[in-house]
Design a protein around this motif. Structure first.
Motif, mmCIF file in Angstrom:
data_model
loop_
_atom_site.group_PDB
_atom_site.id
_atom_site.type_symbol
_atom_site.label_atom_id
_atom_site.label_comp_id
_atom_site.label_asym_id
_atom_site.label_seq_id
_atom_site.Cartn_x
_atom_site.Cartn_y
_atom_site.Cartn_z
ATOM 1 N N ASP A 690 0.808 -1.229 0.000
ATOM 2 C CA ASP A 690 0.000 0.000 0.000
ATOM 3 C C ASP A 690 0.836 1.271 0.000
ATOM 4 O OD1 ASP A 690 -2.370 -1.450 0.007
ATOM 5 O OD2 ASP A 690 -2.327 -1.650 2.193
ATOM 6 N N VAL A 691 2.131 1.142 -0.107
ATOM 7 C CA VAL A 691 3.008 2.327 -0.119
ATOM 8 C C VAL A 691 2.762 3.136 -1.391
ATOM 9 C CG1 VAL A 691 5.415 3.055 -0.358
ATOM 10 C CG2 VAL A 691 4.792 1.335 1.343
ATOM 11 N N THR A 692 2.523 4.433 -1.223
ATOM 12 C CA THR A 692 2.315 5.291 -2.392
ATOM 13 C C THR A 692 3.631 5.985 -2.792
ATOM 14 O OG1 THR A 692 1.744 7.241 -1.083
ATOM 15 C CG2 THR A 692 -0.064 5.757 -1.733
ATOM 16 N N ILE A 693 3.685 6.358 -4.047
ATOM 17 C CA ILE A 693 4.894 7.016 -4.550
ATOM 18 C C ILE A 693 5.130 8.333 -3.826
ATOM 19 C CG2 ILE A 693 5.952 8.093 -6.577
ATOM 20 C CD1 ILE A 693 4.507 6.018 -8.313
ATOM 21 N N VAL A 694 4.069 9.100 -3.607
ATOM 22 C CA VAL A 694 4.257 10.400 -2.966
ATOM 23 C C VAL A 694 4.741 10.239 -1.538
ATOM 24 C CG1 VAL A 694 1.843 10.663 -2.164
ATOM 25 C CG2 VAL A 694 3.261 12.683 -2.631
ATOM 26 N N ASN A 695 4.272 9.232 -0.821
ATOM 27 C CA ASN A 695 4.753 9.003 0.536
ATOM 28 C C ASN A 695 6.190 8.498 0.543
ATOM 29 O OD1 ASN A 695 2.554 9.911 1.981
ATOM 30 N ND2 ASN A 695 1.519 7.918 2.008
ATOM 31 N N ASP A 776 16.708 5.373 2.066
ATOM 32 C CA ASP A 776 17.190 5.099 0.713
ATOM 33 C C ASP A 776 16.257 4.165 -0.040
ATOM 34 O OD1 ASP A 776 19.390 6.700 0.970
ATOM 35 O OD2 ASP A 776 20.823 5.070 1.266
ATOM 36 N N GLN A 777 15.504 3.354 0.708
ATOM 37 C CA GLN A 777 14.675 2.330 0.060
ATOM 38 C C GLN A 777 13.622 2.932 -0.868
ATOM 39 O OE1 GLN A 777 13.178 -0.925 2.398
ATOM 40 N NE2 GLN A 777 14.934 -0.902 3.796
ATOM 41 N N SER A 778 13.210 4.187 -0.595
ATOM 42 C CA SER A 778 12.251 4.848 -1.487
ATOM 43 C C SER A 778 12.778 4.852 -2.911
ATOM 44 C CB SER A 778 12.028 6.292 -1.029
ATOM 45 O OG SER A 778 11.504 6.336 0.279
ATOM 46 N N PHE A 779 14.077 5.112 -3.044
ATOM 47 C CA PHE A 779 14.649 5.224 -4.371
ATOM 48 C C PHE A 779 15.110 3.887 -4.935
ATOM 49 C CE2 PHE A 779 14.294 9.540 -3.142
ATOM 50 C CZ PHE A 779 14.116 10.236 -4.323
ATOM 51 N N TYR A 780 15.261 2.842 -4.053
ATOM 52 C CA TYR A 780 15.425 1.502 -4.607
ATOM 53 C C TYR A 780 14.170 1.154 -5.412
ATOM 54 C CZ TYR A 780 18.744 0.642 -0.653
ATOM 55 O OH TYR A 780 19.764 0.694 0.273
ATOM 56 N N ILE A 781 13.019 1.474 -4.802
ATOM 57 C CA ILE A 781 11.735 1.135 -5.415
ATOM 58 C C ILE A 781 11.472 2.010 -6.640
ATOM 59 C CG2 ILE A 781 9.239 1.112 -5.023
ATOM 60 C CD1 ILE A 781 9.896 0.530 -2.023
ATOM 61 N N HIS A 856 19.370 5.471 -5.642
ATOM 62 C CA HIS A 856 19.781 6.358 -4.548
ATOM 63 C C HIS A 856 21.246 6.760 -4.636
ATOM 64 C CE1 HIS A 856 21.361 2.524 -3.342
ATOM 65 N NE2 HIS A 856 21.991 3.072 -2.308
ATOM 66 N N ALA A 857 22.041 6.107 -5.488
ATOM 67 C CA ALA A 857 23.472 6.396 -5.577
ATOM 68 C C ALA A 857 24.009 5.814 -6.876
ATOM 69 C CB ALA A 857 24.221 5.817 -4.374
ATOM 70 N N GLY A 858 25.193 6.271 -7.252
ATOM 71 C CA GLY A 858 25.849 5.744 -8.436
ATOM 72 C C GLY A 858 26.209 6.801 -9.462
ATOM 73 N N LEU A 859 25.643 8.003 -9.334
ATOM 74 C CA LEU A 859 25.906 9.050 -10.309
ATOM 75 C C LEU A 859 27.236 9.741 -10.008
ATOM 76 C CD1 LEU A 859 24.641 10.527 -12.755
ATOM 77 C CD2 LEU A 859 23.761 12.224 -11.136
ATOM 78 N N PHE A 860 27.972 10.055 -11.056
ATOM 79 C CA PHE A 860 29.212 10.833 -10.965
ATOM 80 C C PHE A 860 29.035 12.099 -11.791
ATOM 81 C CE2 PHE A 860 30.555 6.749 -9.603
ATOM 82 C CZ PHE A 860 31.749 6.888 -8.898
ATOM 83 N N SER A 861 29.678 13.172 -11.354
ATOM 84 C CA SER A 861 29.555 14.421 -12.092
ATOM 85 C C SER A 861 30.585 15.422 -11.597
ATOM 86 C CB SER A 861 28.148 15.014 -11.914
ATOM 87 O OG SER A 861 27.991 16.209 -12.654
ATOM 88 N N ASN A 862 30.780 16.459 -12.399
ATOM 89 C CA ASN A 862 31.470 17.639 -11.891
ATOM 90 C C ASN A 862 30.413 18.650 -11.456
ATOM 91 O OD1 ASN A 862 30.536 18.445 -14.396
ATOM 92 N ND2 ASN A 862 32.433 19.426 -15.031
ATOM 93 N N ALA A 863 30.839 19.743 -10.874
ATOM 94 C CA ALA A 863 29.893 20.726 -10.354
ATOM 95 C C ALA A 863 29.057 21.346 -11.465
ATOM 96 C CB ALA A 863 30.641 21.816 -9.578
#
Length: 999
Positions: A690-695, A776-781, A856-863
């Motif tokens: 029942d978890v909603t995306i907005v929550n 972090d689990q919000s963004f796993y999903i 939740h993680a893995g992106l690389f970038s410069n400023a």
């Protein structure tokens, strides 16, 4: 649409009323002025009155002997004024103080500063040439007024009262050797309007302007410095064209006119008589027919246009008889005064004529503030002359003037530079990277080539030409241009031939000319042409920004280059919303305050809060601060630069996964009020059904904050099951160098996520089962939802739909495979899981289990890459000419929907400022700000209320993630405090200092 008429100021009109009244023998109404003029006039003997008519040339770069000669002339003849030429500000100011102290009557100080003091003085910024400003559209002409005000301010600081500007001549002869770039162009309306703006700026700033060179020096191929030009037009043409801008500037209130050494038979039929010595032209046309009552200056009397056929003394007498008031640059002061005295004695010139001219000059001196003791503060000159406003105005004028002359197929600006291969070719500018090239590489992957004329002489260019053949788009800068028509304005035909060969091979050749618009006649064969008028850093950067769309192309050429490019030619090109570059002051920020960032960043490095960091600040779509500090690691010699790439950690959530979700929601493919299980059937029957995306995105779904799933995989009993040191068909998940995971590892992580317990519900529900708790689990999903809806891995989807279209060549997942290792900053020395230095591999261990790509993680970038993402959000999803998601999407996701009902500050995916107490941002951030912090020592924030972007990237977790100094010292927030502190309302009025504004 033309800008409204600039009316002369009250005091400008008043001084013209003085001149008019004086000419009619009437008394003037102001008692103080009248008393001062009478007092000074009555104190002068005949020699001194005649001396008032002379403005003598002087220099501040000559010897003491020269200075003493000038003092002698002042003392002996009572000179009326001096015109300064070459030297330095400090030396000229010191000499001005010295000369004024020597003079019984205050000296009227002039300078020939058409493009500002820099035209004559070393160390002062040059303003643009008038030809450049002639290219500006009418709506930008207020910049010319402001430039006039700033030049006036600088003049007053220097004790200068007259600037012999602007050039009002219409340059209608491409072969004109002396006017050319000094003119606003060949269109009389354009010349008149812009001259009026310049004049109004000077005179409102307290400096007498001078319209020159009456009656018009533009249509001639002769230089009056070396001979006498002849203007052969009939009276009808002269009245309708050459005299038109002079008439308009006279009507607008110009206080002085300079008469040129030009022969105009239609106005004065006497053979060989220059206008400057012609009663028919000065008294007859200028004063009587055109009604001018202001000061009339001769052009310099040492010029061969007048001096070649007349003797010293004779010239000055004829100039007075012609109607001139001030004799500029007499060659021999003694002979001039004696000749004028003799002419008065002989009745050739009346004493009344001399006296009226002297009083006229004295009224001008009173207007200029010379009734008061004026001493220049030499010590403050360097600071005051170097105020940022000069550079701001100069840059804005250049940006407004750049002209896209031809743009076949609307190829410019480059909307999708990721879809073409691009090379830049700099001709004749040396081997160093140019400002154009530096700017271009901010927007796209560009390979740079530089060639000189010598390279074409010895054949070395051939190898470069072969390499250029491998690129689809070639951006060509042409430097080393000249003003000489006979040399094709410096264009090298061998170089143009090479460009033509590239064009014939189907290459998109974009030609940028840094020089005369008349040179366009030699490049008519090209489809994409930009005229940049002048060769300097401002123009080079701005040209690249027009090519890539961070600036619009607005200019039109002010002269006719050829039949194909007549006057007014110019293609309007749009700005695409890309970040540009500016000084802090251009956007209302204080560069001195921003320098405090240096101290804070250096402190972070010195105290080992982090080995190094990047800081970027942008406001109003312009990057104003971008620096790297420290090194990659402690003891490492590699300095952090703007190109260095960092693991941005949790910033991945908002710079990757959330962007994808915003796109999907904006196009109706998901709804934030959906249950996640609607899109992921495997969640049905779990405790997360029942978890909603907005929550989830506001972190009030009850998901457990963190579970170290990675720890399960390294237990002795199972480690050999999950990992191998070499890849194979079964073990292909690259976790780190020499560490490959079981192919089913991501599925295991997903199963562990679904099986993970939920948090305990809150006691006081207020209608909500769970309160705010970051997870972090919000963004796993969410990552799983994105990949399900797009049928594509997250990293590939982001590359194709965001990072490549945004031309972010230093932003992406899987850095170890995507970027040069030398550019990647190590994040950590992992001694607990992967047992090695993490360089290009995601720092987060759970993301590592998924092969380095997670929600939740893995992106690389410069400023810069992060700044572009934020700017795109500030622009409601628009950037680079492309809309990434529908309007109002950003506003929806950056709102705080549960602030009142559940006390939850979070946006939908974004972090938000804390209303009270300490939080993730500066206390000065507006409530509408949004951003995110990352575990590795990163933070990104945007503030719509200030149109502000702030990015801080670091590797504070090196060598160990137990290092909390960056957090304890609160470096990121303190730097953000400085950013807000630097914002101020810039003075738009450009007031004069150390001198009178126009009375």
């Amino acid at each position: 649409m033309h800008k409204k008429v600039v009316f002369p100021s009250f005091w400008t009109l008043l001084i013209l009323a003085f001149f008019s009244s004086l000419a009619q023998g009437q008394n003037l109404p102001n008692q103080a002025q009248e008393q001062w003029v009478d007092s000074v006039f009555n104190s002068l003997d005949q020699n001194q009155r005649i001396g008032q008519l002379l403005m003598v040339a002087t220099y501040s770069n000559k010897t003491e002997t020269h200075a003493r000669q000038i003092e002698s002339l002042i003392n002996k003849y009572g000179l009326g004024g001096l015109i300064f030429f070459q030297g330095t500000p400090a030396k000229q100011a010191s000499l001005t103080n010295r000369y004024q102290a020597q003079s019984k009557t205050p000296l009227l100080i002039g300078i020939d500063g058409e493009w500002g003091l820099g035209m004559r003085l070393d160390g002062v910024l040059d303003f643009p040439y008038q030809m450049t400003m002639g290219a500006m559209e009418a709506e930008d002409e207020q910049l010319i007024y402001k430039m006039g005000r700033e030049i006036a301010r600088q003049c007053r600081l220097m004790g200068i009262h007259v600037d012999f500007a602007p050039v009002v001549d219409i340059n209608s002869d491409p072969a004109n050797p002396v006017i050319g770039r000094r003119s606003f162009g060949e269109d009389k309306e354009n010349v008149a309007r812009k001259s009026i703006s310049y004049i109004a700026g000077l005179q409102d700033g307290g400096v007498i302007a001078s319209a020159k060179h009456f009656p018009g020096h533009g249509d001639t191929g002769t230089d009056s410095h070396v001979g006498l030009p002849v203007i052969k037009h009939d009276t009808t043409r002269l009245i309708s064209t050459e005299l038109y801008p002079f008439r308009k500037t006279l009507e607008s209130g110009v206080m002085s006119v300079m008469v040129g050494h030009i022969n105009v038979p239609a106005l004065d039929p006497e053979p060989g008589r220059p206008a400057s010595l012609s009663p028919k032209i000065v008294n007859g046309w200028l004063k009587e027919r055109m009604g001018f009552k202001g000061l009339v200056f001769t052009d310099a009397l040492n010029m061969q246009g007048v001096a070649k056929n007349h003797k010293s003394g004779e010239i000055e007498v004829k100039a007075i008889k012609a109607g001139n008031d001030v004799l500029l640059f007499p060659q021999n002061v003694g002979k001039a005064i004696e000749a004028i005295k003799k002419a008065v004695r002989d009745g050739e010139i009346s004493q009344e004529t001399v006296d009226k001219k002297v009083r006229k000059i004295l009224y001008a001196k009173y207007w200029a503030g010379l009734d008061q003791n004026e001493r220049i503060d030499v010590k403050s000159l360097k600071t005051e002359l170097g105020r940022p406003v000069s550079g701001i105005l100069t840059k804005r004028i250049y940006e407004s003037a750049i002209t896209v002359v031809r743009n076949k197929g609307d190829y410019l600006p480059l909307r999708m530079p990721d879809t073409t291969t691009i090379a830049s070719l700099s001709l004749n500018a040396g081997k160093q990277k140019t400002a154009f090239q530096t700017s271009a590489e901010r927007y796209a992957t560009v390979k740079h080539f530089n060639l000189s004329r010598d390279d074409f002489s010895n054949g070395r260019y051939k190898a470069t030409e072969n390499k250029l053949s491998g690129y689809e788009t070639v951006l060509v800068e042409v430097h080393g241009m000249t003003r000489r028509r006979g040399s094709h304005y410096g264009l090298d035909t061998r170089q143009l031939d090479m460009l033509e060969r590239l064009r014939k091979k189907g290459k998109k050749v974009v030609v940028v000319l840094y020089g005369s618009p008349y040179a366009l006649k030699y490049v008519t064969g090209f489809d994409h042409i930009i005229c940049a008028y002048e060769d300097n850093g401002f123009m080079r950067q701005a040209s690249a920004e027009v090519v890539f769309g961070s600036l619009p192309g607005k200019g039109t050429i002010p002269v006719s280059a050829c039949e194909e490019f007549p006057v007014g030619t110019g293609v309007k090109t749009p700005a695409l919303g890309r970040l540009g570059y500016a000084t802090p002051e251009e956007v209302g920020m204080d560069s001195k305050v921003l320098k405090k960032i240096d101290k804070l960043a250096i402190k972070a490095v010195r105290t080992k809060a982090t080995p190094g960091c990047q800081v970027l600040v942008a406001k109003d779509g312009k990057v104003v601060f971008e620096k790297g500090y420290g090194t990659y690691t402690y003891g490492d010699r590699r300095p952090v630069t703007r190109e260095s790439v960092y693991d941005v950690a949790s910033v991945t959530k908002v710079a990757a996964t959330l962007q994808a979700a915003m796109l999907l929601e904006g196009h109706g493919l998901i709804n934030i009020n959906d249950k996640a299980s609607k899109h992921l059937p495997e969640m049905v029957g779990t405790n997360k059904e029942d978890v909603t995306i907005v929550n989830m995105l506001t972190h009030q779904a009850g998901l457990y904050p963190y579970k170290p799933f990675w720890a399960r995989t390294i237990q002795d009993s199972v480690k050999n099951v999950y990992y191998r040191s070499k890849p194979s068909d079964k073990y292909s998940i690259k976790v780190a160098t020499g560490m490959y995971g079981l192919n089913s590892l991501p599925d295991s992580v997903w199963r562990w996520t679904l099986d993970c317990e939920m948090r305990k519900p809150q006691r006081k529900s207020n209608g909500f089962k769970y309160n705010y708790k970051y997870s972090d689990q919000s963004f796993y999903i969410l990552r799983r939802i994105v990949e399900k809806k797009t049928n594509q891995p997250l990293d590939q989807f982001m590359d194709q739909n965001f990072y490549r279209p945004l031309s972010l060549n230093r932003t992406g997942f899987l850095a170890w495979d995507k970027f040069d290792k030398k550019a990647i900053v190590p994040s950590e020395r992992d001694n607990y899981f992967r047992n090695g230095v993490l360089q290009g591999y995601v720092n987060d261990p759970v993301a590592a289990l998924n092969g380095g790509v997670d929600g939740h993680a893995g992106l690389f970038s410069n400023a810069y890459g992060m700044a572009v993402m934020l700017q795109m959000c500030l622009q409601d999803g628009y950037y680079g000419g492309y809309r990434f998601y529908p309007k109002n999407t950003v506003a929806k996701f950056t709102s705080s929907p549960f602030m009142r009902s559940n006390g939850n500050r979070r946006g939908i995916g974004w972090d938000k400022p804390v209303v009270k107490g300490d939080g993730p941002t500066s206390s000065r951030a507006s409530k509408n700000a949004f951003g995110h912090l990352g575990f590795t020592g990163t933070t990104i924030w945007a503030d719509p209320d200030h149109n502000l972007v702030y990015v801080f990237l670091s590797n504070r977790v090196y060598p160990s993630n137990t290092n909390k100094k960056l957090i304890k010292q609160n470096i990121r927030t303190h730097i953000q405090d400085v950013v807000y502190e630097s914002i101020y309302e810039m003075d738009q009025k450009f007031p004069a200092k150390n001198g009178h504004s126009a009375r």
